[in-house]
Write a protein that holds these residues in place. Structure first.
Motif, short mmCIF file in Angstrom:
data_model
loop_
_atom_site.label_atom_id
_atom_site.label_comp_id
_atom_site.label_asym_id
_atom_site.label_seq_id
_atom_site.Cartn_x
_atom_site.Cartn_y
_atom_site.Cartn_z
N SER A 64 0.84 -1.34 0.01
CA SER A 64 0.11 0.07 0.10
C SER A 64 0.93 1.07 -0.11
O SER A 64 2.11 1.25 -0.16
CB SER A 64 -0.84 -0.03 1.16
N SER A 65 0.17 2.41 0.32
CA SER A 65 1.06 3.53 0.31
C SER A 65 1.86 3.70 1.53
O SER A 65 2.84 4.57 1.49
CB SER A 65 -0.03 4.45 0.41
N ASP A 66 1.80 2.99 2.50
CA ASP A 66 2.83 3.08 3.83
C ASP A 66 3.03 1.59 4.30
O ASP A 66 3.50 1.49 5.37
CB ASP A 66 1.72 3.68 4.83
N PHE A 67 3.13 0.60 3.32
CA PHE A 67 3.53 -0.75 3.66
C PHE A 67 3.99 -1.50 2.49
O PHE A 67 3.27 -1.40 1.54
CB PHE A 67 2.65 -1.48 4.57
N GLY A 68 5.03 -2.27 2.48
CA GLY A 68 5.43 -3.18 1.47
C GLY A 68 6.76 -3.50 1.41
O GLY A 68 7.67 -2.54 1.58
N GLN A 69 7.04 -4.90 1.09
CA GLN A 69 8.47 -5.10 0.98
C GLN A 69 8.58 -6.13 -0.43
O GLN A 69 7.54 -6.83 -0.63
CB GLN A 69 8.99 -5.97 2.08
N ALA A 70 10.00 -5.83 -1.08
CA ALA A 70 10.01 -6.61 -2.39
C ALA A 70 11.53 -7.09 -2.40
O ALA A 70 12.41 -6.52 -1.77
CB ALA A 70 9.47 -6.12 -3.51
N GLU A 71 11.66 -8.11 -3.20
CA GLU A 71 12.79 -8.59 -3.47
C GLU A 71 13.50 -8.24 -4.80
O GLU A 71 12.63 -8.48 -5.90
CB GLU A 71 13.03 -10.39 -3.23
N VAL A 72 14.66 -7.77 -4.87
CA VAL A 72 15.12 -7.29 -6.29
C VAL A 72 16.38 -8.10 -6.43
O VAL A 72 17.40 -7.98 -5.58
CB VAL A 72 15.02 -5.67 -6.28
N VAL A 73 16.61 -8.13 -7.77
CA VAL A 73 17.95 -8.57 -8.08
C VAL A 73 18.90 -7.52 -8.76
O VAL A 73 18.57 -6.81 -9.52
CB VAL A 73 17.75 -9.99 -9.18
N ALA A 74 20.19 -7.68 -8.41
CA ALA A 74 20.86 -6.45 -8.66
C ALA A 74 21.60 -6.83 -10.13
O ALA A 74 21.40 -8.13 -10.37
CB ALA A 74 22.08 -6.06 -7.54
#
Length: 242
Positions: free
Chosen positions: A142-152
């Motif tokens: 949402s606009s104030d919560f969330g996490q994601a995994e990203v590959v460099a």
């Protein structure tokens, strides 16, 4: 052997000999894990002397080793010359200054070769993640919560904070859904949908994520075609005579 010991315990070789003993002891501590070779990087500014760009302990070690060898050689020559009094003192001071100068020149040459072979690379930044596909690791975004995994770019992964803005504020992102950051995207991002994180907020330390249609991605631009040489003159045809 006696000549070597006499020269090593005489000025100007003895100050470099004491410094060399400290250098050897320090590197023994580094090998034993009791010290770090970056220990003095914040205490000395070697860029002023033109020998920066490598750890301070390395530059000082090279300077001391070269200076000790040079001063030892000069001290042996001074002893063999048989000079005494003020001439001997002046000779010793000249050898000491010359050893410092030669040590600095040798250290600067070493540093320049090291920089050429191992150029400085900019440290990794969170800005490098902009435009990369990420995988949501929280139940929703949402606009104030969330996490994601990203590959460099180097293949390593990182967990980053993400936020959903615009018309899709509060839309759910199921675990396992993919996203990429795109400005102004609309619509809910659900499991398996694509998105595009398009900006980074320095104050909040998070990325903005929005909807993204992978089918509309044109992909990387094609490589430029090699230019062909242009002909400057027209080709003439022979005229037939009847």
């Amino acid at each position: 052997m006696r000549e070597f010991l006499s020269a090593a315990t005489s000025f100007p070789a003895v100050p470099f000999g004491a410094a060399l003993a400290v250098v050897v002891f320090f590197w023994l501590l580094v090998l034993a894990g009791a010290a770090d070779h970056h220990s003095f990087d914040g205490d000395l500014d070697t860029d002023v002397a033109g020998i920066g760009g490598v750890p301070v302990t390395v530059t000082v070690s090279v300077l001391v080793v070269v200076g000790w060898f040079t001063s030892l050689t000069g001290t042996v020559l001074m002893h063999r010359s048989g000079t005494t009094g003020l001439v001997r003192a002046g000779f010793a001071c000249a050898v000491f200054a010359g050893a410092l100068l030669i040590g600095w020149i040798a250290t600067r040459g070493f540093v320049r070769c090291f920089r050429r072979r191992f150029p400085d690379e900019p440290p990794p930044s969170r800005q490098d993640f902009l435009g990369r596909v990420c995988t949501i690791r929280t139940g929703s975004v949402s606009s104030d919560f969330g996490q994601a995994e990203v590959v460099a770019a180097d293949g390593s992964t990182a967990i980053v904070q993400v936020r959903l803005a615009g018309p899709a504020d509060g839309a759910a992102l199921a675990p396992g859904s993919t996203g990429a950051l795109v400005p102004g995207g609309a619509g809910a991002l659900t499991s398996g949908s694509a998105g595009l994180l398009y900006a980074y907020d320095d104050a909040g330390e998070f990325f903005w994520v929005s909807a993204y249609d992978k089918a509309l991605d044109p992909g990387p631009p094609p490589p430029p075609r090699p230019r062909t040489a242009q002909r400057t003159g027209a080709r003439r045809t022979p005229r037939r005579t009847g």
